[in-house]
Design a protein around this motif. Structure first.
Motif, PDB file in Angstrom:
ATOM      1  N   THR A 458       0.810  -1.225   0.000  1.00 30.33           N
ATOM      2  CA  THR A 458       0.000   0.000   0.000  1.00 30.33           C
ATOM      3  C   THR A 458       0.839   1.268   0.000  1.00 30.33           C
ATOM      4  N   ILE A 459       1.912   1.301   0.769  1.00 26.15           N
ATOM      5  CA  ILE A 459       2.722   2.523   0.880  1.00 26.15           C
ATOM      6  C   ILE A 459       3.266   2.973  -0.480  1.00 26.15           C
ATOM      7  N   PRO A 460       3.835   2.075  -1.288  1.00 28.59           N
ATOM      8  CA  PRO A 460       4.331   2.532  -2.597  1.00 28.59           C
ATOM      9  C   PRO A 460       3.236   3.093  -3.497  1.00 28.59           C
ATOM     10  N   LEU A 461       2.049   2.497  -3.493  1.00 32.50           N
ATOM     11  CA  LEU A 461       1.006   2.988  -4.397  1.00 32.50           C
ATOM     12  C   LEU A 461       0.464   4.350  -3.940  1.00 32.50           C
ATOM     13  N   VAL A 462       0.459   4.584  -2.629  1.00 32.13           N
ATOM     14  CA  VAL A 462       0.084   5.914  -2.151  1.00 32.13           C
ATOM     15  C   VAL A 462       1.151   6.935  -2.554  1.00 32.13           C
ATOM     16  N   ALA A 463       2.423   6.521  -2.491  1.00 35.43           N
ATOM     17  CA  ALA A 463       3.518   7.414  -2.883  1.00 35.43           C
ATOM     18  C   ALA A 463       3.424   7.807  -4.352  1.00 35.43           C
ATOM     19  N   THR A 464       3.125   6.842  -5.227  1.00 30.75           N
ATOM     20  CA  THR A 464       3.044   7.162  -6.658  1.00 30.75           C
ATOM     21  C   THR A 464       1.799   7.997  -6.973  1.00 30.75           C
ATOM     22  N   ALA A 465       0.721   7.783  -6.215  1.00 33.74           N
ATOM     23  CA  ALA A 465      -0.457   8.646  -6.390  1.00 33.74           C
ATOM     24  C   ALA A 465      -0.124  10.087  -6.027  1.00 33.74           C
TER      25      ALA A 465
END
Length: 487
Positions: A458-465
């Protein structure tokens, strides 16, 4: 400005290559093996951005290794266009490395050492292509990327994996071994060199318009990673790969290498002037407009989320080519910065698809009713990235689409403005129902199994968003680089 002679372009490639070797060496020590990719990604990104001040100031960073034939060197050059691709690839490798660890561990995937080693080598090939100083060096890294991503596509080693990977290799290697090789040979015959030249290597060449047109379309279809129809079928077939691979294929390395190569041909092999004089720009614009609209229609019909995202990628890649071939300054800027805008948004969407699968085992959109209430971070990021794909401010996609739309008007090509607007409507039609299903439709009793967010996923996908939003608010880095390409 005189070029800066430095080993840094080579070091950026070497970091990822050495990481792949370290991963193989640490096969039995999983925690150390998994730590290699994030550390190497940070190191590569640091090396890449260390060259940014020189390139932003209008300079280049160069390194010539050795001569193959007269006029053909194996050499590196970091310029404005290469920095766009290299910055995106190296930055997104950081988050992709973390995401891949969480995904592969959670699903207890087999052959993880092979996976991470091939993943690192893929980034080495991508950045090597970004910093290639000529067509020879570019094609070498292009071919390495095709070969090293093949094991990633067949990772699951089942019937679907073998079938998808065969199509992947046949399309990419078949195109490069036939029409692409012919284009290289003809270019060398005409120009006596394969170097990239500002204004075009072939500008003023003593060759017939017919021969030059043949060479141009050999490049357009030979670089099949750009997925211009009909050279697109490999891309949906490659969806049999694990989701981190899909993100690599569709957002970071493979497809971006394809469109990057096409832009190199347009800007530095033929040159904007020759593309316009031969009428190649308008012909290509109609071809990629068909790809934009038809791929969007295909996406509308797909219930499998990754398949829908795959056809979306086919469509969005052609935005980049369309911007370049409209030949107006604003459109060209829009096409170049769409490399970054699409990368940040599409990697988020694929990360979200993987998060949903890790948490619930669901692949089809019709099975995702109510899942947004259980995976709010994942589906919130999906919604943000969807807005970027549609072109809603303040996201990255709005910036690139704005320049593309303005560039269509600047070029006096209102038909392509209509294509861009129709495509955005189609984007909304196939992206927004996913978020609606996830947040507003009621769950069935069968779908109420325990579902939770997985932190390393989850953390990486929030970062890319967040990156998608940040680029929409602060696009100046990529705008400056794009301006350096067309100046």
């Amino acid at each position: 400005m005189d070029p800066v002679i430095s080993t840094r372009p080579l070091l950026a490639v070497a970091v990822a290559g050495l990481a792949a070797l370290a991963i193989l060496f640490l096969n039995k020590r999983e925690k150390l093996r998994d730590a290699v990719s994030p550390l190497a990604a940070v190191a590569m990104f640091a090396i890449v951005v260390s060259m940014a001040p020189t390139v932003l100031a209008g300079g280049t960073v160069e390194l010539r290794l050795f001569e193959i034939l007269p006029g053909i060197d194996f050499a590196f050059r970091a310029d404005a266009l290469g920095m766009v691709f290299a910055t995106v690839s190296s930055l997104l490798w950081i988050v992709a490395a973390v995401y891949s660890i969480g995904y592969m561990r959670h699903l207890h995937e087999h052959a993880q050492t092979r996976f991470f080693a091939c993943f690192a080598t893929s980034l080495a090939a991508a950045v090597g292509g970004a910093f290639a100083a000529n067509l020879f060096t570019l094609v070498i890294f292009y071919e390495v990327l095709s070969l090293v991503t093949y094991p990633l596509v067949y990772h699951h080693e089942d019937e679907d994996g073998w079938r998808g990977s065969r199509k992947y290799l046949v399309y990419l290697m078949g195109a490069s071994k036939s029409v692409l090789l012919a284009a290289l040979a003809l270019t060398y015959h005409i120009a006596g060199s394969l170097d990239f030249v500002a204004g075009g290597l072939l500008a003023g060449a003593n060759a017939s318009a017919t021969l030059l047109a043949v060479v141009y379309f050999c490049y357009l279809f030979g670089f099949a990673k750009a997925a211009v129809m009909p050279m697109h079928a490999w891309l949906p077939a490659a969806m049999v790969a694990p989701t981190p691979v899909s993100a690599l294929l569709h957002a970071v390395a493979v497809v971006k290498m394809g469109v990057f190569c096409v832009l190199r041909v347009i800007f530095h092999v033929f040159g904007v002037g020759m593309v316009g004089e031969l009428g190649l720009g308008i012909a290509t614009a109609y071809l990629v407009s068909f790809t934009i609209l038809m791929a969007s229609v295909y996406a509308l019909t797909r219930d499998d989320l990754k398949a829908r995202l795959a056809y979306s990628t086919v469509s969005q890649l052609s935005y980049i080519v369309l911007g370049a071939v409209l030949l107006s300054p604003l459109a060209m800027v829009g096409g170049i910065i769409h490399i970054a805008a699409h990368a940040f948004s599409k990697i988020t969407l694929f990360f979200c698809a993987g998060s949903i699968y890790c948490a619930s085992g669901k692949r089809n959109i019709s099975d995702m009713a109510g899942i947004g209430r259980r995976l709010p971070w994942t589906m919130g990021a999906f919604f943000v990235a969807s807005l970027s794909m549609i072109g809603i401010p303040p996201t990255a996609g709005f910036v690139s689409k704005w320049y593309l739309a303005e560039g269509s008007v600047e070029a006096g090509q209102m038909a392509f403005l209509a294509v861009l607007l129709a495509s955005s409507v189609l984007n909304a039609a196939y992206f927004l129902p996913v978020s609606y299903t996830a947040f507003f439709e009621s769950e069935t009793k069968e779908s109420r199994a325990p579902v939770r967010e997985i932190p390393l996923v989850t953390i990486p996908l929030v970062a890319t968003a967040i990156l998608s939003i940040m680029m929409g608010i602060f696009p100046y880095y990529f705008l400056t680089l794009a301006d350096g390409v067309i100046r």
